[in-house]
Motif scaffolding. Structure first.
Motif, PDB file in Angstrom:
ATOM      1  N   LEU A  57       0.821  -1.207   0.000  1.00  0.00           N
ATOM      2  CA  LEU A  57       0.000   0.000   0.000  1.00  0.00           C
ATOM      3  C   LEU A  57       0.851   1.251   0.000  1.00  0.00           C
ATOM      4  O   LEU A  57       0.413   2.299  -0.468  1.00  0.00           O
ATOM      5  CB  LEU A  57      -0.907   0.009   1.245  1.00  0.00           C
ATOM      6  N   VAL A  58       2.118   1.118   0.586  1.00  0.00           N
ATOM      7  CA  VAL A  58       2.950   2.291   0.665  1.00  0.00           C
ATOM      8  C   VAL A  58       3.913   2.386  -0.494  1.00  0.00           C
ATOM      9  O   VAL A  58       4.775   3.224  -0.523  1.00  0.00           O
ATOM     10  CB  VAL A  58       3.740   2.299   1.971  1.00  0.00           C
ATOM     11  N   THR A  59       3.759   1.506  -1.517  1.00  0.00           N
ATOM     12  CA  THR A  59       4.746   1.466  -2.572  1.00  0.00           C
ATOM     13  C   THR A  59       4.216   1.948  -3.904  1.00  0.00           C
ATOM     14  O   THR A  59       4.935   2.006  -4.880  1.00  0.00           O
ATOM     15  CB  THR A  59       5.283   0.029  -2.712  1.00  0.00           C
ATOM     16  N   PHE A  60       2.913   2.307  -3.998  1.00  0.00           N
ATOM     17  CA  PHE A  60       2.352   2.623  -5.288  1.00  0.00           C
ATOM     18  C   PHE A  60       1.681   3.978  -5.296  1.00  0.00           C
ATOM     19  O   PHE A  60       0.955   4.327  -4.387  1.00  0.00           O
ATOM     20  CB  PHE A  60       1.336   1.553  -5.689  1.00  0.00           C
ATOM     21  N   GLY A  61       1.846   4.709  -6.373  1.00  0.00           N
ATOM     22  CA  GLY A  61       1.232   6.010  -6.543  1.00  0.00           C
ATOM     23  C   GLY A  61       2.106   6.840  -7.449  1.00  0.00           C
ATOM     24  O   GLY A  61       3.299   6.910  -7.250  1.00  0.00           O
ATOM     25  N   PHE A  62       1.514   7.448  -8.480  1.00  0.00           N
ATOM     26  CA  PHE A  62       2.290   8.157  -9.475  1.00  0.00           C
ATOM     27  C   PHE A  62       1.596   9.430  -9.886  1.00  0.00           C
ATOM     28  O   PHE A  62       0.392   9.526  -9.863  1.00  0.00           O
ATOM     29  CB  PHE A  62       2.468   7.289 -10.729  1.00  0.00           C
ATOM     30  N   ASP A  63       2.372  10.382 -10.378  1.00  0.00           N
ATOM     31  CA  ASP A  63       1.760  11.585 -10.912  1.00  0.00           C
ATOM     32  C   ASP A  63       2.758  12.302 -11.805  1.00  0.00           C
ATOM     33  O   ASP A  63       3.946  12.038 -11.750  1.00  0.00           O
ATOM     34  CB  ASP A  63       1.281  12.522  -9.797  1.00  0.00           C
ATOM     35  N   THR A  64       2.256  13.255 -12.614  1.00  0.00           N
ATOM     36  CA  THR A  64       3.121  13.989 -13.512  1.00  0.00           C
ATOM     37  C   THR A  64       3.036  15.483 -13.271  1.00  0.00           C
ATOM     38  O   THR A  64       3.761  16.248 -13.883  1.00  0.00           O
ATOM     39  CB  THR A  64       2.740  13.713 -14.980  1.00  0.00           C
ATOM     40  N   GLN A  65       2.125  15.935 -12.417  1.00  0.00           N
ATOM     41  CA  GLN A  65       1.989  17.369 -12.237  1.00  0.00           C
ATOM     42  C   GLN A  65       3.189  17.935 -11.487  1.00  0.00           C
ATOM     43  O   GLN A  65       3.851  17.236 -10.740  1.00  0.00           O
ATOM     44  CB  GLN A  65       0.700  17.713 -11.478  1.00  0.00           C
ATOM     45  N   LYS A  66       3.476  19.202 -11.711  1.00  0.00           N
ATOM     46  CA  LYS A  66       4.614  19.832 -11.056  1.00  0.00           C
ATOM     47  C   LYS A  66       4.353  20.009  -9.569  1.00  0.00           C
ATOM     48  O   LYS A  66       5.264  19.973  -8.758  1.00  0.00           O
ATOM     49  CB  LYS A  66       4.914  21.175 -11.727  1.00  0.00           C
ATOM     50  N   GLU A  67       3.105  20.235  -9.204  1.00  0.00           N
ATOM     51  CA  GLU A  67       2.769  20.380  -7.792  1.00  0.00           C
ATOM     52  C   GLU A  67       2.861  19.028  -7.106  1.00  0.00           C
ATOM     53  O   GLU A  67       2.557  17.984  -7.690  1.00  0.00           O
ATOM     54  CB  GLU A  67       1.350  20.934  -7.665  1.00  0.00           C
ATOM     55  N   GLU A  68       3.287  19.052  -5.856  1.00  0.00           N
ATOM     56  CA  GLU A  68       3.415  17.812  -5.105  1.00  0.00           C
ATOM     57  C   GLU A  68       2.073  17.078  -5.018  1.00  0.00           C
ATOM     58  O   GLU A  68       1.018  17.695  -4.873  1.00  0.00           O
ATOM     59  CB  GLU A  68       3.926  18.098  -3.697  1.00  0.00           C
ATOM     60  N   ALA A  69       2.133  15.756  -5.068  1.00  0.00           N
ATOM     61  CA  ALA A  69       0.924  14.934  -4.998  1.00  0.00           C
ATOM     62  C   ALA A  69       0.454  14.747  -3.563  1.00  0.00           C
ATOM     63  O   ALA A  69      -0.622  14.207  -3.332  1.00  0.00           O
ATOM     64  CB  ALA A  69       1.181  13.568  -5.642  1.00  0.00           C
ATOM     65  N   TYR A  70       1.237  15.194  -2.586  1.00  0.00           N
ATOM     66  CA  TYR A  70       0.892  14.993  -1.179  1.00  0.00           C
ATOM     67  C   TYR A  70       1.481  16.123  -0.354  1.00  0.00           C
ATOM     68  O   TYR A  70       2.299  16.919  -0.833  1.00  0.00           O
ATOM     69  CB  TYR A  70       1.435  13.655  -0.681  1.00  0.00           C
ATOM     70  N   SER A  71       1.088  16.181   0.894  1.00  0.00           N
ATOM     71  CA  SER A  71       1.648  17.153   1.828  1.00  0.00           C
ATOM     72  C   SER A  71       1.460  16.633   3.245  1.00  0.00           C
ATOM     73  O   SER A  71       0.776  15.620   3.459  1.00  0.00           O
ATOM     74  CB  SER A  71       0.971  18.522   1.671  1.00  0.00           C
ATOM     75  N   ALA A  72       2.059  17.304   4.212  1.00  0.00           N
ATOM     76  CA  ALA A  72       1.887  16.918   5.613  1.00  0.00           C
ATOM     77  C   ALA A  72       0.412  17.002   5.983  1.00  0.00           C
ATOM     78  O   ALA A  72      -0.295  17.912   5.558  1.00  0.00           O
ATOM     79  CB  ALA A  72       2.706  17.823   6.514  1.00  0.00           C
ATOM     80  N   GLY A  73      -0.049  16.036   6.744  1.00  0.00           N
ATOM     81  CA  GLY A  73      -1.448  15.976   7.133  1.00  0.00           C
ATOM     82  C   GLY A  73      -2.229  14.900   6.412  1.00  0.00           C
ATOM     83  O   GLY A  73      -3.349  14.573   6.808  1.00  0.00           O
ATOM     84  N   GLU A  74      -1.645  14.324   5.365  1.00  0.00           N
ATOM     85  CA  GLU A  74      -2.338  13.263   4.636  1.00  0.00           C
ATOM     86  C   GLU A  74      -2.392  11.979   5.476  1.00  0.00           C
ATOM     87  O   GLU A  74      -1.408  11.582   6.096  1.00  0.00           O
ATOM     88  CB  GLU A  74      -1.626  12.979   3.320  1.00  0.00           C
ATOM     89  N   PHE A  75      -3.554  11.335   5.467  1.00  0.00           N
ATOM     90  CA  PHE A  75      -3.761  10.096   6.224  1.00  0.00           C
ATOM     91  C   PHE A  75      -4.598   9.138   5.382  1.00  0.00           C
ATOM     92  O   PHE A  75      -5.640   9.523   4.843  1.00  0.00           O
ATOM     93  CB  PHE A  75      -4.475  10.388   7.548  1.00  0.00           C
ATOM     94  N   LEU A  76      -4.142   7.896   5.268  1.00  0.00           N
ATOM     95  CA  LEU A  76      -4.864   6.856   4.534  1.00  0.00           C
ATOM     96  C   LEU A  76      -5.025   5.635   5.432  1.00  0.00           C
ATOM     97  O   LEU A  76      -4.102   5.245   6.150  1.00  0.00           O
ATOM     98  CB  LEU A  76      -4.100   6.444   3.274  1.00  0.00           C
ATOM     99  N   LYS A  77      -6.208   5.034   5.376  1.00  0.00           N
ATOM    100  CA  LYS A  77      -6.477   3.823   6.152  1.00  0.00           C
ATOM    101  C   LYS A  77      -7.083   2.766   5.237  1.00  0.00           C
ATOM    102  O   LYS A  77      -7.956   3.061   4.419  1.00  0.00           O
ATOM    103  CB  LYS A  77      -7.442   4.119   7.308  1.00  0.00           C
TER     104      LYS A  77
END
Length: 257
Positions: free
Chosen positions: A11-31
């Motif tokens: 679950l912590v190994t997958f995720g992709f993007d191409t935008q210049k802006e970050e795909a995440y930031s502090a405060g993100e939580f996934l369950k």
């Protein structure tokens, strides 16, 4: 059921993007809720926090996996993974791996020296300390997820093509390869999500039936978060679904509710 922790790794190994802006930031939580057949076997969580390491502002990522209900009486799982990640290069400085899976335990800490490309592994269980070399942009388990979420040109990938990164795991650097299968709309508890489908190549014969026993659905939006994982094991099958989320950098794109 006895490999709930597999999903924390995946679950912590997958995720992709191409935008210049970050795909995440502090405060993100996934369950994520993990099923073994029809049984709820446990949960996995991952969150991003702000931290300071060696007088430098970094992301502190914390991943946990744990069994629940009756499952923990048959096979108790309590896993903790941590990673401290450079905000610019997205490369790791330090990781923690503290796991207990049915009595199988590990208690390790790794320190990346990005200037010398050396990593020092302190094993607190066995009271050892080892140093290894690593190649440029090598990731640990958790940092891989966030590194890949900003991976360039992933939206141009074609079915059958693959993405490969270097990952340091169990005292060695390995090639982690993901094959792109295609796109699909899947129904989740939040609504219908457009997803990119990947299959990582895994080692067959020990836990999995074959090299392509895993399938991962990644949200096809700016967040690129895992929404579903399925695995065919030597005995039975596992499934994990996104159960809760908060603090996403971008709106979670849903087709229907």
């Amino acid at each position: 059921m006895k490999k709930i922790a597999i999903f924390l790794l995946l679950l912590v190994t997958f995720g992709f993007d191409t935008q210049k802006e970050e795909a995440y930031s502090a405060g993100e939580f996934l369950k994520f809720k993990v099923h073994y057949g029809i049984i709820i076997a446990g949960y996995a969580t991952i969150e991003v926090k702000e931290a300071t390491l060696n007088d430098q502002s970094v992301y502190h990522v914390i991943g946990k996996g744990y069994s629940t209900g009756m499952t923990k009486f048959f096979f108790k799982v309590e896993d903790l993974y941590e990673s401290y990640i450079d905000k610019d290069s997205r490369n790791p400085y330090r990781f923690v791996r503290k796991i207990d899976e049915g009595g199988y335990t590990k208690n390790q800490e790794g320190f990346f020296d990005q200037r010398s490309n050396k990593i020092t592994i302190k094993d607190y269980k066995h009271k050892t300390e080892k140093t290894f070399g690593f190649s440029k942009n090598t990731q640990d388990i958790l940092s891989s997820f966030y590194y890949l979420r900003n991976y360039p040109n992933i939206n141009k990938i074609k079915p059958g093509e693959s993405v490969t990164i270097d990952m340091f795991f169990d005292d060695e650097t390995t090639k982690f390869k993901l094959k792109f299968i295609g796109r699909e709309d899947i129904t989740t508890k939040f609504g219908v999500v457009s997803a990119m489908i990947f299959r990582p190549l895994v080692q067959s014969g020990r836990i999995f039936k074959e090299k392509e026993s895993l399938t991962i659905w990644i949200s096809d939006d700016y967040n690129k978060i895992p929404v579903r994982i399925k695995a065919n094991l030597l005995v039975g099958s596992l499934k994990a679904d996104l159960e809760d989320y908060r603090g996403l950098q971008h709106p979670f794109k849903l087709k229907l509710k």
